[in-house]
Design an enzyme around this catalytic site. Sequence first.
Site, PDB file in Angstrom:
ATOM      1  N   CYS B 134      59.394  40.216  70.867  1.00 54.59           N
ATOM      2  CA  CYS B 134      58.010  39.639  71.193  1.00 54.59           C
ATOM      3  C   CYS B 134      58.018  38.155  70.778  1.00 54.59           C
ATOM      4  CB  CYS B 134      56.973  40.300  70.162  1.00 54.59           C
ATOM      5  SG  CYS B 134      55.241  39.573  70.658  1.00 54.59           S
ATOM      6  N   CYS B 137      54.652  36.848  69.390  1.00 57.60           N
ATOM      7  CA  CYS B 137      54.553  36.926  68.024  1.00 57.60           C
ATOM      8  C   CYS B 137      55.499  35.921  67.232  1.00 57.60           C
ATOM      9  CB  CYS B 137      55.153  38.338  67.647  1.00 57.60           C
ATOM     10  SG  CYS B 137      54.135  39.751  68.809  1.00 57.60           S
ATOM     11  N   ASP B 138      56.390  35.622  67.759  1.00 63.19           N
ATOM     12  CA  ASP B 138      57.483  35.311  66.562  1.00 63.19           C
ATOM     13  C   ASP B 138      58.051  33.651  66.875  1.00 63.19           C
ATOM     14  OD1 ASP B 138      57.027  37.801  65.363  1.00 63.19           O
ATOM     15  OD2 ASP B 138      58.679  38.496  66.046  1.00 63.19           O
TER      16      ASP B 138
END
Lengths: 105, 315
Positions: B134, B137-138
């Site tokens: 993701c 997200c990261d």
Amino acid sequence: MLEFNKENFQEEVLDAKGLVLVDYWGEGCEPCRALMPTFDELATEYEGRVKFGKLNTTQDRRLALSQRVLGLPTIVLYKDGSRVGECIKDNASREGIVSLLEMNL
Amino acid sequence: MESLYDVVIIGAGPAGLSAGLYAARAKMSTLILERDKTGGQISGTEEVANYPGSIEDATGPSLVARMVEQCESFGAKRKKANVTAMELNGKIKKIHTDQGLIEAKSVILALGASPRKLGVPGENELTGKGVSYCATCDAEFFTDLEVIVFGGGDTALEEGMFITKFARKVTVVHRRDTFRAAKSIVEKAMKNPKMDFIYNSGPKEILGDGIVQGVVIENFETGETTTINANPDDGIMGIFVFIGYLPENELIKDVLKTDKQGYILTDENMLTDIPGVFAAGDIRSKSLRQVVTAVSDGAIAAVQAEKYVDATFEE
């Protein structure tokens, strides 16, 4: 809900007695936002037994990296300041968090 | 909770939300079950440029938020519940969840798909420690660090370009010698000064003690393996995996007919091999998995579910 950051992390988490559960989240992380209501509910359910708090990794990236958090959402449980377990990504669910807490209570 | 709905939709991505909108608008009592988050895979996407007629600068989350609004304005209910088992063969369909039994006259399965893993040593242990599926997200963890992206489709290149907003360098490793991605996306990626490409290669192992420190890559033409290590000053690198998807089919394995990959087979009315049970979106065997095809499936499934309920339960 407590908010942890680089100013208070040492005192509130690493120097704290007992159990502290930290929700590492980021501003662009949708799964993190989805998890928050669950985290808030659990904070109420475990009130008095476990200290709950959130840490915004977008603001405090270095602090997250120092705790070896490189993927979100990550929930880390600390006991007397040492890391005793974590729930990462798919495990960061109500089920995963409850089982982590129950194992350490 | 025990109640009988005209239609229960399992899954709250674009297919499920579209089915919910059409079903509720047709005055069916409609319940959408969602496991942990609303929106499905598109929620993790920063830019949605190819959904016709959508709001300007649409992101996955903004598009989903609008779909939820529309759905609820027509009276569809949504509930967080984990489906544990289903009895689909009877006239009344029974859906067992961690929140109790739910009954339905018809069911729309919008179960979706999830990212495929590399399946190499080190991957599971290092997920969330440098291995990610993701980007939104990261990616920011890898600010001024180096990142390897595995994959060769639209997602791999688009997410790779997104990661260059943070990372110092992004190397895309692809198993073939040409990219599957759309030409316009490939051209844009090739022009990105922070991007680098390795062809005909795939992962053998992800290295690291607690965090990702390197990756072993095999060249399929020569059989040679190369280790890419994190820059010693960084001590860490990112691995992002975008190599396609797997169907979320645990609930329906051995229950419904699927193709070889495990995606549900339907006719063009989204009907599965069980009357009153429909499938929509990425879980269905189909040639294009996009928001635009998911919402189309959802609409057809809802209209067909309504016809089925009217015909089967007519007094």
